[in-house]
Design a protein around this motif. Structure first.
Motif, PDB file in Angstrom:
ATOM      1  N   ALA A  71       0.840  -1.150  -0.142  1.00 53.78           N
ATOM      2  CA  ALA A  71       0.055  -0.237   0.003  1.00 53.78           C
ATOM      3  C   ALA A  71       0.997   1.323  -0.025  1.00 53.78           C
ATOM      4  O   ALA A  71       2.290   1.269   0.607  1.00 53.78           O
ATOM      5  CB  ALA A  71      -1.016  -0.036   1.269  1.00 53.78           C
ATOM      6  N   TYR A  72       0.455   2.338  -0.550  1.00 51.75           N
ATOM      7  CA  TYR A  72       1.160   3.539  -0.462  1.00 51.75           C
ATOM      8  C   TYR A  72       0.194   4.590  -0.007  1.00 51.75           C
ATOM      9  O   TYR A  72      -1.110   4.290   0.021  1.00 51.75           O
ATOM     10  CB  TYR A  72       1.289   3.896  -1.682  1.00 51.75           C
ATOM     11  N   LYS A  73       0.596   5.758   0.716  1.00 51.93           N
ATOM     12  CA  LYS A  73      -0.163   6.739   1.521  1.00 51.93           C
ATOM     13  C   LYS A  73       0.184   7.748   0.350  1.00 51.93           C
ATOM     14  O   LYS A  73       1.208   8.142  -0.317  1.00 51.93           O
ATOM     15  CB  LYS A  73       0.704   7.044   2.683  1.00 51.93           C
ATOM     16  N   LYS A  74      -1.340   8.617   0.606  1.00 48.65           N
ATOM     17  CA  LYS A  74      -0.920   9.738  -0.375  1.00 48.65           C
ATOM     18  C   LYS A  74      -1.128  10.884   0.668  1.00 48.65           C
ATOM     19  O   LYS A  74      -1.913  10.909   1.728  1.00 48.65           O
ATOM     20  CB  LYS A  74      -2.099   9.881  -1.262  1.00 48.65           C
ATOM     21  N   LYS A  75      -0.511  12.180   0.475  1.00 54.42           N
ATOM     22  CA  LYS A  75      -0.535  13.362   1.185  1.00 54.42           C
ATOM     23  C   LYS A  75      -0.274  14.277   0.037  1.00 54.42           C
ATOM     24  O   LYS A  75       0.517  14.657  -0.370  1.00 54.42           O
ATOM     25  CB  LYS A  75       0.456  13.372   2.059  1.00 54.42           C
ATOM     26  N   GLY A  76      -1.611  15.217   0.075  1.00 57.34           N
ATOM     27  CA  GLY A  76      -1.638  16.100  -1.280  1.00 57.34           C
ATOM     28  C   GLY A  76      -1.149  15.317  -2.462  1.00 57.34           C
ATOM     29  O   GLY A  76      -1.753  14.432  -3.124  1.00 57.34           O
ATOM     30  N   SER A  77      -0.143  15.981  -3.187  1.00 55.80           N
ATOM     31  CA  SER A  77       0.145  15.162  -4.436  1.00 55.80           C
ATOM     32  C   SER A  77       1.408  14.399  -4.379  1.00 55.80           C
ATOM     33  O   SER A  77       1.845  13.797  -5.264  1.00 55.80           O
ATOM     34  CB  SER A  77       0.556  16.566  -5.535  1.00 55.80           C
ATOM     35  N   THR A  78       1.863  13.927  -2.928  1.00 56.48           N
ATOM     36  CA  THR A  78       2.834  13.057  -3.053  1.00 56.48           C
ATOM     37  C   THR A  78       2.427  11.710  -2.394  1.00 56.48           C
ATOM     38  O   THR A  78       1.598  11.564  -1.624  1.00 56.48           O
ATOM     39  CB  THR A  78       3.699  13.718  -1.662  1.00 56.48           C
ATOM     40  N   THR A  79       3.223  10.672  -2.960  1.00 56.22           N
ATOM     41  CA  THR A  79       2.580   9.327  -2.629  1.00 56.22           C
ATOM     42  C   THR A  79       4.249   8.617  -2.176  1.00 56.22           C
ATOM     43  O   THR A  79       5.233   9.128  -2.460  1.00 56.22           O
ATOM     44  CB  THR A  79       2.186   8.283  -3.634  1.00 56.22           C
TER      45      THR A  79
ATOM     46  N   GLY B 257       1.223   6.920   9.712  1.00 55.33           N
ATOM     47  CA  GLY B 257      -0.251   6.764   8.881  1.00 55.33           C
ATOM     48  C   GLY B 257      -1.304   7.745   9.186  1.00 55.33           C
ATOM     49  O   GLY B 257      -2.392   7.802   8.469  1.00 55.33           O
ATOM     50  N   ASP B 258      -1.222   8.666  10.128  1.00 54.62           N
ATOM     51  CA  ASP B 258      -2.180   9.538  10.442  1.00 54.62           C
ATOM     52  C   ASP B 258      -1.891  11.086   9.611  1.00 54.62           C
ATOM     53  O   ASP B 258      -0.840  11.736  10.074  1.00 54.62           O
ATOM     54  CB  ASP B 258      -2.347   9.971  12.064  1.00 54.62           C
ATOM     55  N   ALA B 259      -2.727  11.315   8.436  1.00 55.00           N
ATOM     56  CA  ALA B 259      -2.420  12.485   7.638  1.00 55.00           C
ATOM     57  C   ALA B 259      -2.495  13.774   8.358  1.00 55.00           C
ATOM     58  O   ALA B 259      -1.949  14.579   7.948  1.00 55.00           O
ATOM     59  CB  ALA B 259      -3.409  12.377   6.565  1.00 55.00           C
ATOM     60  N   ASP B 260      -3.191  13.823   9.585  1.00 49.63           N
ATOM     61  CA  ASP B 260      -3.452  15.429  10.406  1.00 49.63           C
ATOM     62  C   ASP B 260      -2.127  15.491  11.087  1.00 49.63           C
ATOM     63  O   ASP B 260      -1.998  16.509  11.494  1.00 49.63           O
ATOM     64  CB  ASP B 260      -4.642  15.279  10.854  1.00 49.63           C
ATOM     65  N   GLY B 261      -1.429  14.407  11.425  1.00 44.47           N
ATOM     66  CA  GLY B 261      -0.113  14.563  12.131  1.00 44.47           C
ATOM     67  C   GLY B 261      -0.324  15.134  13.324  1.00 44.47           C
ATOM     68  O   GLY B 261       0.724  15.395  14.276  1.00 44.47           O
TER      69      GLY B 261
ATOM     70  N   PRO C 109      -5.376   8.439   4.299  1.00 41.46           N
ATOM     71  CA  PRO C 109      -5.474   8.323   2.892  1.00 41.46           C
ATOM     72  C   PRO C 109      -4.768   7.223   2.381  1.00 41.46           C
ATOM     73  O   PRO C 109      -3.525   7.227   2.576  1.00 41.46           O
ATOM     74  CB  PRO C 109      -5.274   9.495   2.300  1.00 41.46           C
ATOM     75  N   ILE C 110      -5.212   5.931   1.743  1.00 44.17           N
ATOM     76  CA  ILE C 110      -4.317   4.821   1.399  1.00 44.17           C
ATOM     77  C   ILE C 110      -4.699   4.361  -0.030  1.00 44.17           C
ATOM     78  O   ILE C 110      -5.804   4.410  -0.304  1.00 44.17           O
ATOM     79  CB  ILE C 110      -4.516   3.760   2.736  1.00 44.17           C
ATOM     80  N   ILE C 111      -3.685   4.087  -0.760  1.00 42.33           N
ATOM     81  CA  ILE C 111      -3.839   3.393  -1.786  1.00 42.33           C
ATOM     82  C   ILE C 111      -3.438   1.859  -1.930  1.00 42.33           C
ATOM     83  O   ILE C 111      -2.213   1.638  -1.944  1.00 42.33           O
ATOM     84  CB  ILE C 111      -3.245   4.150  -3.104  1.00 42.33           C
ATOM     85  N   PRO C 112      -4.320   0.880  -2.000  1.00 45.32           N
ATOM     86  CA  PRO C 112      -3.856  -0.584  -2.036  1.00 45.32           C
ATOM     87  C   PRO C 112      -3.281  -0.780  -3.246  1.00 45.32           C
ATOM     88  O   PRO C 112      -3.998  -0.385  -4.244  1.00 45.32           O
ATOM     89  CB  PRO C 112      -5.240  -1.562  -1.681  1.00 45.32           C
TER      90      PRO C 112
END
Length: 176
Positions: A105-113, A137-141, A150-153
């Motif tokens: 799985a990849y994480k997405k944060k804005g336009s970054t993966t 894993g917590d995008a709000d930090g 936000p996750i991409i399997p």
């Protein structure tokens, strides 16, 4: 939103004829949604008891920033887990459509993966994602009792395709 469903509860009388009554069960830690990836079907997200899911969605994932040959099996999945003990680490189970067989799985944060493989365990069509409030894993930090994930399997083939040159650029000459 809250997921509700009616479940038949059966009781047998002395003649063993079943009788059914409907009851409503409120499942705040379960979300069902349609895949937005290359495998059609339903995605189920289950969080620990006592937590509550919100802002659940799936949309097609861009291949930008993903490994060559990677297939987003269910698209980009977003969800928020509420009522988490501040700073706690939880496991979220994501069940993907049959045939998904995610490998990472990849994480997405804005336009970054970026890869999130170190915090994901896969088993068939299921992924267990380990998330920490305010941490991994917590995008709000922020350790605030809420995990935004936000996750991409992904399915990455064992031998992904490689880029091949298609231009007529001459081969550099070696000078002696």
């Amino acid at each position: 939103g809250v997921q509700t469903c009616a479940l038949p509860i059966s009781a047998y009388n002395t003649t063993t004829t079943p009788t059914f009554t409907n009851t409503t069960v409120r499942l705040t830690n379960l979300a069902l949604l349609e895949s937005a990836g290359w495998v059609n079907g339903q995605v189920a997200i289950v969080t620990p008891d006592g937590t509550e899911l919100s802002a659940v969605s799936a949309q097609p994932a861009s291949s930008s920033g993903l490994p060559v040959g990677a297939e987003p099996v269910a698209g980009a999945i977003d969800y928020t887990v509420n009522n988490v003990a501040v700073g706690a680490t939880i496991d979220v189970v994501v069940s993907l459509p049959p045939g998904s067989n995610p490998t990472t799985a990849y994480k997405k944060k804005g336009s970054t993966t970026s890869s999130f493989a170190s915090r994901v365990t896969t088993n068939g069509n299921k992924m267990t994602v380990r998330l920490t409030d305010g941490g991994a894993g917590d995008a709000d930090g922020t350790a605030n009792g809420k995990i935004v994930d936000p996750i991409i399997p992904l399915y990455i083939p064992t031998n992904p395709p490689t880029a091949t040159a298609t231009s007529n650029i001459p081969t550099p000459q070696v000078r002696s």
